[in-house]
Design a protein around this motif. Structure first.
Motif, mmCIF file in Angstrom:
data_model
loop_
_atom_site.group_PDB
_atom_site.id
_atom_site.type_symbol
_atom_site.label_atom_id
_atom_site.label_comp_id
_atom_site.label_asym_id
_atom_site.label_seq_id
_atom_site.Cartn_x
_atom_site.Cartn_y
_atom_site.Cartn_z
ATOM 1 N N ARG A 127 0.873 -1.175 -0.262
ATOM 2 C CA ARG A 127 0.074 0.056 0.100
ATOM 3 C C ARG A 127 0.885 1.082 0.060
ATOM 4 N N LEU A 128 2.032 1.175 0.865
ATOM 5 C CA LEU A 128 2.808 2.316 0.766
ATOM 6 C C LEU A 128 3.602 2.666 -0.454
ATOM 7 N N ARG A 129 4.152 1.394 -0.856
ATOM 8 C CA ARG A 129 4.559 1.630 -2.359
ATOM 9 C C ARG A 129 3.910 2.114 -3.513
ATOM 10 N N ARG A 130 2.495 1.590 -3.508
ATOM 11 C CA ARG A 130 1.433 2.092 -4.222
ATOM 12 C C ARG A 130 1.075 3.872 -4.164
ATOM 13 N N ALA A 131 1.109 4.200 -2.826
ATOM 14 C CA ALA A 131 0.850 5.507 -2.530
ATOM 15 C C ALA A 131 2.248 6.312 -3.250
ATOM 16 N N GLN A 132 3.226 5.900 -3.031
ATOM 17 C CA GLN A 132 4.531 6.462 -3.321
ATOM 18 C C GLN A 132 4.410 6.720 -4.876
ATOM 19 N N GLY A 133 4.095 5.564 -5.638
ATOM 20 C CA GLY A 133 4.147 5.779 -6.969
ATOM 21 C C GLY A 133 2.882 6.639 -7.470
ATOM 22 N N GLN A 134 1.897 6.697 -6.604
ATOM 23 C CA GLN A 134 0.786 7.477 -7.151
ATOM 24 C C GLN A 134 1.129 9.237 -6.869
ATOM 25 N N GLU A 140 3.754 18.598 -15.834
ATOM 26 C CA GLU A 140 3.530 18.509 -17.285
ATOM 27 C C GLU A 140 2.082 19.440 -17.287
ATOM 28 N N GLY A 141 1.539 19.923 -16.458
ATOM 29 C CA GLY A 141 0.316 21.043 -16.865
ATOM 30 C C GLY A 141 -0.797 20.247 -16.747
ATOM 31 N N ARG A 142 -1.111 18.828 -16.651
ATOM 32 C CA ARG A 142 -2.522 18.099 -16.562
ATOM 33 C C ARG A 142 -3.656 18.529 -16.215
ATOM 34 N N ASP A 143 -4.540 18.248 -16.511
ATOM 35 C CA ASP A 143 -5.989 18.678 -16.160
ATOM 36 C C ASP A 143 -5.885 18.493 -14.617
ATOM 37 N N CYS A 144 -6.757 19.520 -13.954
ATOM 38 C CA CYS A 144 -6.879 19.576 -12.513
ATOM 39 C C CYS A 144 -7.734 18.220 -12.081
ATOM 40 N N GLU A 145 -8.798 17.973 -12.800
ATOM 41 C CA GLU A 145 -9.566 17.029 -12.254
ATOM 42 C C GLU A 145 -8.643 15.757 -12.375
ATOM 43 N N ASP A 146 -7.961 15.238 -13.377
ATOM 44 C CA ASP A 146 -7.124 14.113 -13.230
ATOM 45 C C ASP A 146 -5.992 13.990 -12.179
ATOM 46 N N VAL A 147 -5.443 15.431 -11.775
ATOM 47 C CA VAL A 147 -4.637 15.454 -10.690
ATOM 48 C C VAL A 147 -5.214 15.298 -9.529
ATOM 49 N N VAL A 148 -6.417 15.736 -9.364
ATOM 50 C CA VAL A 148 -7.057 15.633 -7.776
ATOM 51 C C VAL A 148 -7.613 14.124 -7.802
ATOM 52 N N THR A 149 -8.108 13.405 -9.053
ATOM 53 C CA THR A 149 -8.424 12.197 -8.797
ATOM 54 C C THR A 149 -7.192 11.260 -8.466
ATOM 55 N N GLN A 150 -6.045 11.373 -9.100
ATOM 56 C CA GLN A 150 -4.869 10.714 -8.533
ATOM 57 C C GLN A 150 -4.385 11.105 -7.133
ATOM 58 N N LEU A 151 -4.376 11.967 -6.784
ATOM 59 C CA LEU A 151 -4.124 12.687 -5.221
ATOM 60 C C LEU A 151 -5.043 11.952 -4.509
ATOM 61 N N ALA A 152 -6.345 11.759 -4.728
ATOM 62 C CA ALA A 152 -7.402 11.388 -3.915
ATOM 63 C C ALA A 152 -7.201 9.773 -3.745
ATOM 64 N N SER A 171 -4.051 9.392 -1.646
ATOM 65 C CA SER A 171 -4.568 9.471 0.067
ATOM 66 C C SER A 171 -5.060 8.617 0.668
ATOM 67 N N ARG A 172 -6.018 7.872 -0.137
ATOM 68 C CA ARG A 172 -6.782 6.599 0.271
ATOM 69 C C ARG A 172 -5.780 5.356 0.694
ATOM 70 N N ALA A 173 -4.788 5.283 -0.411
ATOM 71 C CA ALA A 173 -3.766 4.294 0.013
ATOM 72 C C ALA A 173 -2.912 4.580 1.361
ATOM 73 N N LEU A 174 -2.510 5.644 1.579
ATOM 74 C CA LEU A 174 -1.939 6.115 2.902
ATOM 75 C C LEU A 174 -2.981 6.001 4.115
#
Length: 95
Positions: A16-23, A33-45, A48-51
């Protein structure tokens, strides 16, 4: 109380910690890279869940160890109520 994760418990937490580290690395890259805000927030969430899940697994293991052997959970002569309060604060720190 020392953390004593064995076998499958330890492997699961580390995964789980390695997965969070990768995320989190992915989030950093996405922002750079200036990616879409919604994509960034989804990945950040997801990170957070993995942690959170890793933290809950660690606390659950600590609670299990404390319940099965209350004496190993004592710090500086704590009584049962003090141990419970300490574990409750740990749990709430993730809430």
């Amino acid at each position: 109380m020392e953390l004593d994760l064995e076998g499958a418990d330890l492997k699961s937490v580390l995964n789980r910690l390695r997965r969070a580290q990768g995320q989190i690395s992915g989030v950093i890259r996405m922002i750079e890279e200036g990616r879409d805000c919604e994509d960034v927030v989804t990945q950040l969430a997801a990170a957070s869940r993995a942690l959170d899940r890793a933290g809950f697994a660690i606390i659950a293991t600590g609670l299990q160890q404390c319940v099965t052997d209350i004496d190993t959970g004592r710090k500086n002569g704590e009584d049962t109520e003090q141990i419970r309060n300490r574990l409750e604060r740990l749990f709430l720190s993730l809430a």
